[in-house]
Design a protein around this motif. Structure first.
Motif, PDB file in Angstrom:
ATOM      1  N   LEU A  73       0.805  -1.223   0.000  1.00  0.00           N
ATOM      2  CA  LEU A  73       0.000   0.000   0.000  1.00  0.00           C
ATOM      3  C   LEU A  73       0.837   1.272   0.000  1.00  0.00           C
ATOM      4  O   LEU A  73       0.359   2.336  -0.362  1.00  0.00           O
ATOM      5  CB  LEU A  73      -0.899   0.032   1.255  1.00  0.00           C
ATOM      6  CG  LEU A  73      -1.861  -1.136   1.459  1.00  0.00           C
ATOM      7  CD1 LEU A  73      -2.521  -1.021   2.841  1.00  0.00           C
ATOM      8  CD2 LEU A  73      -2.928  -1.163   0.379  1.00  0.00           C
ATOM      9  N   ILE A  74       2.094   1.171   0.433  1.00  0.00           N
ATOM     10  CA  ILE A  74       2.846   2.382   0.777  1.00  0.00           C
ATOM     11  C   ILE A  74       3.101   3.261  -0.450  1.00  0.00           C
ATOM     12  O   ILE A  74       3.457   2.783  -1.519  1.00  0.00           O
ATOM     13  CB  ILE A  74       4.174   2.016   1.496  1.00  0.00           C
ATOM     14  CG1 ILE A  74       4.835   3.276   2.063  1.00  0.00           C
ATOM     15  CG2 ILE A  74       5.119   1.261   0.584  1.00  0.00           C
ATOM     16  CD1 ILE A  74       5.952   2.964   3.055  1.00  0.00           C
ATOM     17  N   SER A  75       2.902   4.569  -0.250  1.00  0.00           N
ATOM     18  CA  SER A  75       3.190   5.540  -1.310  1.00  0.00           C
ATOM     19  C   SER A  75       4.600   6.078  -1.103  1.00  0.00           C
ATOM     20  O   SER A  75       5.142   6.031  -0.014  1.00  0.00           O
ATOM     21  CB  SER A  75       2.192   6.698  -1.250  1.00  0.00           C
ATOM     22  OG  SER A  75       2.431   7.496  -0.106  1.00  0.00           O
ATOM     23  N   GLU A  76       5.138   6.627  -2.192  1.00  0.00           N
ATOM     24  CA  GLU A  76       6.462   7.246  -2.104  1.00  0.00           C
ATOM     25  C   GLU A  76       6.453   8.384  -1.087  1.00  0.00           C
ATOM     26  O   GLU A  76       7.403   8.576  -0.343  1.00  0.00           O
ATOM     27  CB  GLU A  76       6.888   7.795  -3.471  1.00  0.00           C
ATOM     28  CG  GLU A  76       7.848   6.919  -4.244  1.00  0.00           C
ATOM     29  CD  GLU A  76       8.901   6.219  -3.389  1.00  0.00           C
ATOM     30  OE1 GLU A  76       9.678   6.909  -2.711  1.00  0.00           O
ATOM     31  OE2 GLU A  76       8.941   4.972  -3.390  1.00  0.00           O
ATOM     32  N   SER A  90      -0.713   7.633   8.541  1.00  0.00           N
ATOM     33  CA  SER A  90      -0.670   7.768   7.088  1.00  0.00           C
ATOM     34  C   SER A  90      -2.027   7.379   6.500  1.00  0.00           C
ATOM     35  O   SER A  90      -2.761   6.578   7.081  1.00  0.00           O
ATOM     36  CB  SER A  90       0.416   6.853   6.513  1.00  0.00           C
ATOM     37  OG  SER A  90       0.050   5.496   6.705  1.00  0.00           O
ATOM     38  N   PRO A  91      -2.373   7.953   5.348  1.00  0.00           N
ATOM     39  CA  PRO A  91      -3.631   7.552   4.704  1.00  0.00           C
ATOM     40  C   PRO A  91      -3.688   6.036   4.478  1.00  0.00           C
ATOM     41  O   PRO A  91      -4.754   5.434   4.609  1.00  0.00           O
ATOM     42  CB  PRO A  91      -3.603   8.307   3.372  1.00  0.00           C
ATOM     43  CG  PRO A  91      -2.725   9.480   3.630  1.00  0.00           C
ATOM     44  CD  PRO A  91      -1.688   9.023   4.617  1.00  0.00           C
ATOM     45  N   GLU A  92      -2.555   5.429   4.186  1.00  0.00           N
ATOM     46  CA  GLU A  92      -2.543   3.983   3.938  1.00  0.00           C
ATOM     47  C   GLU A  92      -3.026   3.215   5.170  1.00  0.00           C
ATOM     48  O   GLU A  92      -3.652   2.165   5.043  1.00  0.00           O
ATOM     49  CB  GLU A  92      -1.132   3.499   3.587  1.00  0.00           C
ATOM     50  CG  GLU A  92      -0.587   4.047   2.289  1.00  0.00           C
ATOM     51  CD  GLU A  92       0.233   5.310   2.502  1.00  0.00           C
ATOM     52  OE1 GLU A  92      -0.240   6.204   3.241  1.00  0.00           O
ATOM     53  OE2 GLU A  92       1.337   5.411   1.948  1.00  0.00           O
ATOM     54  N   PHE A  93      -2.709   3.735   6.371  1.00  0.00           N
ATOM     55  CA  PHE A  93      -3.099   3.015   7.585  1.00  0.00           C
ATOM     56  C   PHE A  93      -4.465   3.470   8.099  1.00  0.00           C
ATOM     57  O   PHE A  93      -5.220   2.671   8.641  1.00  0.00           O
ATOM     58  CB  PHE A  93      -2.044   3.228   8.682  1.00  0.00           C
ATOM     59  CG  PHE A  93      -2.167   2.250   9.823  1.00  0.00           C
ATOM     60  CD1 PHE A  93      -1.569   0.995   9.752  1.00  0.00           C
ATOM     61  CD2 PHE A  93      -2.913   2.557  10.954  1.00  0.00           C
ATOM     62  CE1 PHE A  93      -1.709   0.074  10.794  1.00  0.00           C
ATOM     63  CE2 PHE A  93      -3.047   1.641  12.001  1.00  0.00           C
ATOM     64  CZ  PHE A  93      -2.440   0.405  11.905  1.00  0.00           C
ATOM     65  N   MET A  94      -4.779   4.745   7.921  1.00  0.00           N
ATOM     66  CA  MET A  94      -6.046   5.260   8.441  1.00  0.00           C
ATOM     67  C   MET A  94      -7.229   4.792   7.611  1.00  0.00           C
ATOM     68  O   MET A  94      -8.322   4.618   8.121  1.00  0.00           O
ATOM     69  CB  MET A  94      -6.027   6.788   8.410  1.00  0.00           C
ATOM     70  CG  MET A  94      -4.969   7.395   9.291  1.00  0.00           C
ATOM     71  SD  MET A  94      -5.627   7.928  10.864  1.00  0.00           S
ATOM     72  CE  MET A  94      -6.426   9.434  10.361  1.00  0.00           C
TER      73      MET A  94
END
Lengths: 479, 389
Positions: free
Chosen positions: A448-451, A473-477
């Protein structure tokens, strides 16, 4: 979509979140992994606490009849104590609030008024924390939470629901979530916690024998919420007359306080005599069975199928449920006469369920559990309860019988975000000593992680800040 | 034209006390040693601007020079640090400029690992040099491991983690979240999640979310938190049976934006913390050394957002009655483009480990060989800096 991304969606959208064990549990066929979890549900277990032993509990998670007996003894003791106090003219001691700041994890001395409910709730929470921590992906537990919220009771109602809420989830919700909706519906409506919460135990048929003096009467609360919230939905085609007649049908349904049976009692003396017509169908008066037959028909009603399908899709997939997906899930519900496992399989099989943008926000409960799993850290039950309270989603305490919302817009508020910042930072501070935030980001946001997130974490000023950025992070929230 | 090797900047002479015997540590003393880690990388050029360097003015906005407190003809002190200026004047504070750990990269985590672990490479995050220093001091000593040392804050700083026993203490009202978290999150959301960014921005604007960008921060702000930690530590260490050695970390020094305003707060907090130690330790201040160090410095030039990015050399501070103060100790590398490290950062000329070794030997009586092997593994070639105390 890469296999890692798909596995990460299984963990976040359908599960309780990734753990240090990684994505392995969902790395093969993610759909199969989710459904396999439903076939071997976890067992809640807990050992007796000292407080429970003092109170004479038979087990840490006792059945409802035992809790009702405890409650009765407890109420007698409180009444006596109040009378003694009144005689002695001494002021009653302050009752410590569960909401009081308790950052050090220390418990204020337990006043008598808190003893039973706290002993019960700590054990119930501790047993679930263990299951939530151990779950491989957590789809089963997410469904338990979904249905406990669908058939919501609130401990706000008072001591009986406070003491029974955990048992309600254990007895009425948990065993039925992979079976037929009819069984789940019946178990939930008949449970003493629901009977108390929506006042049905006090509802008496106007023409029932127990109302010969005419002073008591009908309470429509449960009947209305069954139709509006639990089955057909607010636009499900019922009328006020249907509500009133249905309320009459379930008069006599109430609580067995003798310590025997399963806690449900049908009292024929409180039951409104006579046939009742609901949604155009007439149900003869055969006592308790009259209500069961109404519920069975409601359970297979197309409006119910649509309502449940909409809620499931909205909860798991998108705040704007794709109509085509809702239709398929609803259709499956009807075809299988409410076989919930089949319904979930259809939901999971749909490609929309995986390709929908990860735009939903984890609810506070999901967020706290996901954070604890990600950090692999234990939490004391009282601290967990307090954290959920601060984040605005106190356990089994929704603001109303419609439960907590799962819409992102409800939870994405400045206050809510501020509380998540504080929580993420506090947890991160505790765990920072042994955790490199860059590794944590790569592992827990795998797939999922973004740069941008990768860079933000790498540039963080301290380890706690780096870990907190991962958790925020948006990926976790989002999920 | 300044020749960096010949330009002696210390007001009392750079290596004036180099002829002292190996250890100035005398039996019967009861010294105290406090290590303050500044996490986030302090901009040494902003804390102690080299106003006499003709190349400095071109690198930094003019405000630094005008208001700075003069130390000697060459260096000045950030105006947020009047207490340090006073201690400097009283010979109780020294500044070691253009100093750095052996770490030459630009990651905070790795830089902090090196600074605090005492190893010359990152990846050793189990024990810190201060803890191993305590172990090296011997069981019989009041400053050794027989006496519990003090870890201040909710998180034990790596520098003092290890086998030597610790007493932990944290102020009751620690700031909930790091005030720098929200601004960083704002940038992250700004690039990836506009909806969350809007919510966060609203929270910051209305004061609901504490942010370093928001002057409405409650709880006394970062300065208040630092002073609370210092006051508490001083109260404990001022007791006759109290801890002799302590460590704490102050966060928030990563000033990529709005540096002048943020450093005014942060350096002000550090300055008040030093005063709090001076006051709280009472008579014991006379035999105290406070070492303030950070993981690395920042770029010599300001960036496009009135801040500075990760760099190399910076300043360390020594304060306390035991310090031979009133000096800026520096082998000044110069600020011309060719003199800057990789053309961008102040070049390190003093090894921070040498500073610690000098203090450890002369203030605490530590064994130099053990400093070069156990306390700072692989530091055989590093010699203690003489005459610091």
């Amino acid at each position: 979509m890469s296999p890692d991304t798909r596995a990460a969606i299984a963990f976040s959208r359908f599960g309780l979140g990734i753990t240090p064990r990684g994505l392995g549990a969902a790395s093969g066929e993610a759909r199969e992994a989710l459904l396999a979890e439903l076939k071997s549900p976890p067992t809640l277990s807990m050992s007796l606490s000292d407080a429970q032993r003092d109170l004479g509990f038979s087990s840490a998670l006792p059945p409802t009849p035992e809790l009702l007996t405890q409650l009765a003894a407890y109420n007698r003791a409180r009444k006596e104590r109040r009378e003694i106090k009144a005689q002695n003219q001494t002021p009653a001691p302050d009752i410590p609030s569960m909401a009081a700041p308790d950052m050090a994890g220390k418990q204020p001395p337990l006043m008598d008024d808190q003893r039973l409910p706290q002993a019960v709730s700590f054990a119930e929470v501790a047993a679930r924390l263990k299951v939530w921590g151990d779950a491989r992906i957590g789809f089963h537990e997410r469904l338990v939470m979904f249905w406990a919220n669908h058939f919501a009771v609130s401990v706000d109602k008072g001591l009986p629901v406070r003491v029974l809420a955990g048992a309600y989830e254990r007895e009425a919700i948990r065993p039925h979530i992979t079976g037929r909706f009819r069984d789940l519906l019946l178990a939930a409506e008949r449970h003493p916690a629901m009977q108390v919460y929506l006042d049905n135990d006090a509802s008496i048929g106007p023409n029932a024998r127990a109302n010969r003096n005419g002073k008591r009467g009908l309470n429509e609360n449960l009947a209305r919420e069954i139709l509006e919230l639990h089955t057909l939905g607010v636009n499900g085609g019922y009328t006020q007359a249907d509500v009133t007649r249905f309320a009459k049908v379930i008069t006599g349904w109430g609580i067995n306080r003798s310590g025997q049976g399963d806690g449900f009692r049908f009292n024929p003396n409180a039951h409104e005599p006579g046939p009742q017509t609901i949604l155009g169908k007439t149900y003869a008066d055969d006592g308790e069975a009259q209500g069961i037959r109404v519920l069975e028909d409601l359970a297979r009603h197309p409006a119910t199928a649509k309502h449940i399908a909409t809620k499931l899709v909205r909860h798991f997939v998108s705040d704007q449920p794709p109509p085509a997906l809702v239709d398929r899930v609803s259709q499956r519900f009807l075809e299988t006469d409410g076989d919930l496992s089949a319904v979930y399989a259809t939901l999971i099989a749909a490609e929309e369920s995986w390709s929908a943008p990860r735009a939903k926000l984890r609810t506070p409960q999901e967020y706290v559990i996901a954070s604890l799993r990600a950090l692999d850290t234990p939490i004391q039950p009282q601290r967990f309860l307090q954290t959920l309270r601060v984040l605005g989603q106190p356990l089994w305490q929704p603001p109303g019988p419609n439960g907590f919302s799962d819409l992102a817009s409800v939870w994405a508020t400045p206050e809510g975000l501020n509380n998540r910042l504080d929580l993420a930072y506090q947890l991160s501070e505790r765990l920072a000593e042994r955790t490199d935030p860059r590794v944590f980001a790569e592992e827990r946001l795998k797939g999922l992680i973004s740069e941008t997130t990768r860079r933000s974490v790498a540039l963080a000023e301290t380890r706690p800040q780096g870990l907190a950025l991962v958790l925020l992070s948006p990926e976790f929230m989002r999920r | 034209m300044i020749d960096r090797r010949s330009f002696l900047v210390a007001s009392t002479g750079l290596f004036a006390s180099a002829v002292l015997p190996q250890s100035a540590f005398a039996a019967g003393r009861d010294p105290r040693f406090i290590v303050i880690i500044l996490r986030g990388a302090l901009d040494g050029l902003a804390a102690v601007p080299p106003v006499g360097d003709p190349d400095f003015a071109a690198l930094r906005p003019p405000a630094w020079e005008g208001e700075a407190l003069p130390l000697n003809g060459f260096f000045a002190l950030n105006p947020a640090m009047p207490n340090l200026k006073r201690l400097y004047g009283a010979g109780q504070a020294a500044i070691v400029h253009a100093s750095a750990t052996p770490y030459r990269n630009r990651s905070h985590f790795d830089g902090q690992d090196v600074l605090e672990s005492g190893f010359d490479v990152p990846g050793h995050a189990d024990t810190g040099w201060l803890n191993r220093l305590i172990l090296s001091l011997g069981q019989g000593s009041k400053i050794g491991a027989a006496q519990k040392s003090l870890s201040v804050g909710t998180l034990t700083p790596l520098v003092i983690r290890g086998e030597a026993p610790l007493l932990g203490w944290a102020p009751q009202q620690l700031k909930a979240a790091d005030p720098d978290l929200a601004p960083r999150l704002l940038r992250l959301y700004g690039e990836t999640d506009p909806a969350l960014m809007t919510v966060l921005q609203e929270g910051i604007d209305t004061g609901k979310i504490a942010s370093g960008m928001n002057p409405m921060m409650g709880g006394g702000g970062p300065a208040g938190a630092m002073v609370d930690m210092a006051k508490g530590a001083a109260a404990l260490m001022g007791r006759d049976d109290g801890p002799r050695i302590a460590a704490m970390a102050f966060d928030g020094w990563d000033t990529h934006t709005a540096e002048q305003r943020r450093l005014t707060q942060l350096l002000g907090g550090l300055d008040q913390s030093l005063a709090a130690f001076e006051q709280g330790l009472g008579a014991k201040w006379a035999d105290t050394v406070v070492l303030v160090a950070t993981e690395f410095g920042r770029t010599a030039r300001f960036n496009g957002t009135q801040g500075s990015d990760h760099g190399q050399a910076t300043t360390a501070f020594l304060a306390g009655g035991a310090v031979k103060g009133g000096r800026v100790i520096a082998d000044w590398p110069g600020l011309k483009a060719a003199q800057l490290y990789e053309g961008r950062d102040l070049t390190p000329t003093t090894d921070l480990r040498a500073v610690v070794m000098g203090v450890a030997r002369d203030h605490l009586g530590a064994d130099v060989r053990r400093l070069q092997t156990d306390v700072f593994p692989g530091a055989l070639s590093v010699k203690p800096l003489d005459g610091l105390v």
